[in-house]
Design an enzyme around this catalytic site. Structure first.
Site, PDB file in Angstrom:
ATOM      1  N   TYR A  32       0.854  -1.099   0.028  1.00  0.00           N
ATOM      2  CA  TYR A  32       0.233  -0.038  -0.135  1.00  0.00           C
ATOM      3  C   TYR A  32       0.882   1.222  -0.142  1.00  0.00           C
ATOM      4  O   TYR A  32       0.333   2.391  -0.243  1.00  0.00           O
ATOM      5  CB  TYR A  32      -1.001   0.139   1.051  1.00  0.00           C
ATOM      6  CG  TYR A  32      -1.567  -1.057   1.417  1.00  0.00           C
ATOM      7  CD1 TYR A  32      -2.014  -1.977   0.205  1.00  0.00           C
ATOM      8  CD2 TYR A  32      -2.519  -1.288   2.647  1.00  0.00           C
ATOM      9  CE1 TYR A  32      -2.923  -3.256   0.715  1.00  0.00           C
ATOM     10  CE2 TYR A  32      -3.303  -2.404   2.808  1.00  0.00           C
ATOM     11  CZ  TYR A  32      -3.418  -3.338   1.738  1.00  0.00           C
ATOM     12  OH  TYR A  32      -4.409  -4.435   2.028  1.00  0.00           O
ATOM     13  N   LEU A  44     -17.332  -3.856   2.085  1.00  0.00           N
ATOM     14  CA  LEU A  44     -18.602  -2.835   1.422  1.00  0.00           C
ATOM     15  C   LEU A  44     -18.334  -3.278  -0.042  1.00  0.00           C
ATOM     16  O   LEU A  44     -19.045  -2.557  -0.846  1.00  0.00           O
ATOM     17  CB  LEU A  44     -18.310  -1.559   1.767  1.00  0.00           C
ATOM     18  CG  LEU A  44     -18.139  -1.084   3.361  1.00  0.00           C
ATOM     19  CD1 LEU A  44     -18.086   0.424   3.487  1.00  0.00           C
ATOM     20  CD2 LEU A  44     -19.620  -1.714   3.834  1.00  0.00           C
ATOM     21  N   ILE A  58     -12.550  -4.437   8.123  1.00  0.00           N
ATOM     22  CA  ILE A  58     -11.739  -3.414   7.958  1.00  0.00           C
ATOM     23  C   ILE A  58     -12.062  -2.697   6.805  1.00  0.00           C
ATOM     24  O   ILE A  58     -11.298  -2.606   5.849  1.00  0.00           O
ATOM     25  CB  ILE A  58     -10.224  -4.003   7.907  1.00  0.00           C
ATOM     26  CG1 ILE A  58     -10.140  -5.164   6.752  1.00  0.00           C
ATOM     27  CG2 ILE A  58      -9.566  -4.505   9.049  1.00  0.00           C
ATOM     28  CD1 ILE A  58      -8.763  -5.278   6.264  1.00  0.00           C
ATOM     29  N   LYS A  99     -12.280   0.529   4.522  1.00  0.00           N
ATOM     30  CA  LYS A  99     -11.672   1.546   4.373  1.00  0.00           C
ATOM     31  C   LYS A  99     -12.732   2.777   4.157  1.00  0.00           C
ATOM     32  O   LYS A  99     -13.668   2.807   3.400  1.00  0.00           O
ATOM     33  CB  LYS A  99     -10.960   1.517   2.990  1.00  0.00           C
ATOM     34  CG  LYS A  99      -9.993   3.012   2.689  1.00  0.00           C
ATOM     35  CD  LYS A  99     -10.697   3.449   1.465  1.00  0.00           C
ATOM     36  CE  LYS A  99     -10.028   4.884   1.261  1.00  0.00           C
ATOM     37  NZ  LYS A  99     -10.664   5.465   0.138  1.00  0.00           N
ATOM     38  N   ASN A 103     -19.560   3.829  10.375  1.00  0.00           N
ATOM     39  CA  ASN A 103     -19.296   2.388  10.478  1.00  0.00           C
ATOM     40  C   ASN A 103     -19.042   2.134  11.798  1.00  0.00           C
ATOM     41  O   ASN A 103     -19.512   0.994  11.902  1.00  0.00           O
ATOM     42  CB  ASN A 103     -17.883   2.213   9.421  1.00  0.00           C
ATOM     43  CG  ASN A 103     -18.260   2.408   8.066  1.00  0.00           C
ATOM     44  OD1 ASN A 103     -19.269   2.724   7.680  1.00  0.00           O
ATOM     45  ND2 ASN A 103     -16.943   2.710   7.149  1.00  0.00           N
TER      46      ASN A 103
HETATM   47  N1  LIG Z   1      -5.565  -8.800   2.326  1.00  0.00           N
HETATM   48  C1  LIG Z   1      -6.022  -8.313   1.008  1.00  0.00           C
HETATM   49  O1  LIG Z   1      -5.574  -8.954  -0.173  1.00  0.00           O
HETATM   50  C2  LIG Z   1      -6.791  -7.003   0.639  1.00  0.00           C
HETATM   51  C3  LIG Z   1      -7.222  -6.845  -0.335  1.00  0.00           C
HETATM   52  C4  LIG Z   1      -7.800  -5.601  -0.833  1.00  0.00           C
HETATM   53  C5  LIG Z   1      -8.287  -4.658   0.669  1.00  0.00           C
HETATM   54  N2  LIG Z   1      -7.600  -5.102   1.835  1.00  0.00           N
HETATM   55  C6  LIG Z   1      -8.003  -4.162   2.700  1.00  0.00           C
HETATM   56  O2  LIG Z   1      -9.319  -3.900   3.175  1.00  0.00           O
HETATM   57  C7  LIG Z   1      -9.532  -2.611   3.087  1.00  0.00           C
HETATM   58  C8  LIG Z   1     -10.907  -2.193   2.791  1.00  0.00           C
HETATM   59  O3  LIG Z   1     -11.130  -2.621   1.574  1.00  0.00           O
HETATM   60  P1  LIG Z   1     -11.393  -1.771   0.092  1.00  0.00           P
HETATM   61  O4  LIG Z   1     -10.974  -0.319   0.539  1.00  0.00           O
HETATM   62  O5  LIG Z   1     -11.004  -2.444  -1.017  1.00  0.00           O
HETATM   63  O6  LIG Z   1     -13.144  -1.650   0.227  1.00  0.00           O
HETATM   64  P2  LIG Z   1     -14.274  -1.398   1.091  1.00  0.00           P
HETATM   65  O7  LIG Z   1     -13.762  -0.899   2.541  1.00  0.00           O
HETATM   66  O8  LIG Z   1     -15.144  -2.545   1.125  1.00  0.00           O
HETATM   67  O9  LIG Z   1     -14.750  -0.018   0.491  1.00  0.00           O
HETATM   68  C9  LIG Z   1     -14.272   1.089   0.548  1.00  0.00           C
HETATM   69  C10 LIG Z   1     -15.118   2.056  -0.230  1.00  0.00           C
HETATM   70  O10 LIG Z   1     -16.400   2.118   0.567  1.00  0.00           O
HETATM   71  C11 LIG Z   1     -16.412   3.789   0.756  1.00  0.00           C
HETATM   72  N3  LIG Z   1     -17.056   3.703   2.154  1.00  0.00           N
HETATM   73  C12 LIG Z   1     -16.739   3.368   3.464  1.00  0.00           C
HETATM   74  N4  LIG Z   1     -17.594   3.811   4.487  1.00  0.00           N
HETATM   75  C13 LIG Z   1     -18.730   4.313   3.707  1.00  0.00           C
HETATM   76  C14 LIG Z   1     -20.075   4.460   4.180  1.00  0.00           C
HETATM   77  N5  LIG Z   1     -20.258   4.500   5.498  1.00  0.00           N
HETATM   78  N6  LIG Z   1     -21.068   5.078   3.364  1.00  0.00           N
HETATM   79  C15 LIG Z   1     -20.706   5.021   2.147  1.00  0.00           C
HETATM   80  N7  LIG Z   1     -19.431   4.615   1.555  1.00  0.00           N
HETATM   81  C16 LIG Z   1     -18.675   4.353   2.382  1.00  0.00           C
HETATM   82  C17 LIG Z   1     -15.431   4.439   0.843  1.00  0.00           C
HETATM   83  O11 LIG Z   1     -15.216   5.691   0.330  1.00  0.00           O
HETATM   84  P3  LIG Z   1     -14.632   7.108   1.264  1.00  0.00           P
HETATM   85  O12 LIG Z   1     -12.973   6.514   1.256  1.00  0.00           O
HETATM   86  O13 LIG Z   1     -15.154   8.182   0.574  1.00  0.00           O
HETATM   87  O14 LIG Z   1     -15.206   6.805   2.568  1.00  0.00           O
HETATM   88  C18 LIG Z   1     -14.730   3.738  -0.108  1.00  0.00           C
HETATM   89  O15 LIG Z   1     -15.195   3.915  -1.504  1.00  0.00           O
HETATM   90  C19 LIG Z   1      -8.494  -2.052   2.710  1.00  0.00           C
HETATM   91  O16 LIG Z   1      -8.007  -0.693   2.891  1.00  0.00           O
HETATM   92  C20 LIG Z   1      -7.325  -2.983   2.872  1.00  0.00           C
HETATM   93  O17 LIG Z   1      -6.804  -2.642   4.253  1.00  0.00           O
HETATM   94  C21 LIG Z   1      -6.936  -6.185   1.885  1.00  0.00           C
END
Ligand SMILES: NC(=O)c1ccc[n+]([C@@H]2O[C@H](COP(=O)([O-])OP(=O)(O)OC[C@H]3O[C@@H](n4cnc5c(N)ncnc54)[C@H](OP(=O)(O)O)[C@@H]3O)[C@@H](O)[C@H]2O)c1
Length: 275
Positions: free
Chosen positions: A49, A189, A227, A229, A239
């Site tokens: 990251y 999400l 987790i 984001k 959240n």
């Molecule tokens: N281990 C792995 O292989 C792996 C792979 C991918 C991700 N991850 C981890 O998982 C974390 C989260 O995954 P992700 O970022 O891919 O997807 P996510 O958490 O499913 O979705 C993030 C999106 O949702 C929005 N959001 C968050 N809270 C919200 C709410 N209350 N209402 C409306 N929209 C909301 C965010 O917008 P805003 O930013 O505008 O708030 C962002 O656009 C990553 O940061 C990382 O740490 C791990």
């Protein structure tokens, strides 16, 4: 606000953490400070990251004592193998400018290079040394887990996997439950895509909650850790406040029906080998 999951060794870990993927290094400390002020105590990063230095600054600058914080980072694919994993871990600590992490995960199994068992043995050593307080994996499938547990006798504290309403991973979660492994959902999400689902939106409207809160509560009520984001204070707060209500059995069943054979949007752990 918020609650803990209990890891296999009996220690507690916050059930909701803040994922910081895609938050630029320079912006991470302020985002972590905002989150910590709201009550977040867990943060999830990875070398890939490219924000470990900012995360380290965030840990030192968020206004919460280090011992109350839980930091996760991960071993990237190109650094697998016993010696290489130990080196990569030292480099993460140096980038973070910390002397331990709370959880260290193997990011992907990368079966093609077949080094995840040797990597796991290195993580076992890091746990014995106390520099990784807990160790686990990410994106592992049951046969990868069988192998590392069978060869070392050490059960990962956690498997962090793609999990959202369209990709529910029931079989893998059942395996985790049998072995006492915590399931942690990445992209809970659906990277925002799950928020527009009409079933989720309908439940949210009826309960006076947001779609994000409904999805997160559906997971945390089942003992899954999450987790999401979120970059704005409003999303971060929303959240965390998802712990403040419960879904009933009918709502849970309606969300369970959203599971789809083609629901995965991330890579296949069996073939993913980006270096
Ligand atoms: N281990 C792995 O292989 C792996 C792979 C991918 C991700 N991850 C981890 O998982 C974390 C989260 O995954 P992700 O970022 O891919 O997807 P996510 O958490 O499913 O979705 C993030 C999106 O949702 C929005 N959001 C968050 N809270 C919200 C709410 N209350 N209402 C409306 N929209 C909301 C965010 O917008 P805003 O930013 O505008 O708030 C962002 O656009 C990553 O940061 C990382 O740490 C791990």
């Amino acid at each position: 606000m918020g609650t803990d999951v209990i890891l296999p060794d009996g220690s507690a870990f916050p059930q909701m953490g803040m994922g910081v993927m895609l938050i630029p290094d320079a912006d991470v400390p302020a985002a972590m400070r905002t989150a910590a002020d709201l009550g977040y105590r867990a943060f999830d990063t990875a070398p890939v990251y490219r924000n470990e230095p900012g995360v380290g600054n965030g840990i030192r600058g968020c206004g919460v004592p280090r011992e109350q914080l839980f930091l996760t980072t991960k071993l990237w694919n190109s650094r697998q193998g016993y010696d290489e994993a130990l080196k990569a871990f030292d480099e993460s600590l140096a980038a973070l400018r910390l002397d331990y992490v709370d959880l260290y995960l193997i990011h992907w199994p990368v079966p093609r290079q077949d080094r995840y068992l040797e990597s796991w043995k290195a993580l076992v050593r890091l746990k014995e040394e106390g520099r990784a307080r807990q160790i686990g994996v990410s994106n592992f499938l049951p046969h990868h887990l069988d192998r590392i547990i069978g060869e070392t006798g050490v059960v990962p504290a956690m498997n962090q996997i793609e999990l959202h309403p369209a990709w529910q991973q029931r079989e893998l979660r059942a395996y985790h439950a049998r072995h006492g492994i915590i399931t942690e959902a990445w992209s809970p999400l659906g990277r925002g895509g799950a928020l527009a689902d009409p079933v989720i939106a309908g439940i949210a409207a009826r309960l006076g909650r947001s779609p994000a809160q409904v999805i997160l509560r559906w997971m945390t009520q089942q003992g899954i850790s999450v987790i999401p984001k979120a970059s704005s204070q409003g999303h971060l707060r929303e959240n965390l406040e998802s712990f403040g209500f419960d879904l009933d059995a009918a709502d849970i069943a309606a969300i369970e029906a959203l599971d789809a054979a083609a629901g995965r949007f991330g890579p296949d752990p069996e073939t993913f080998d980006m270096m």
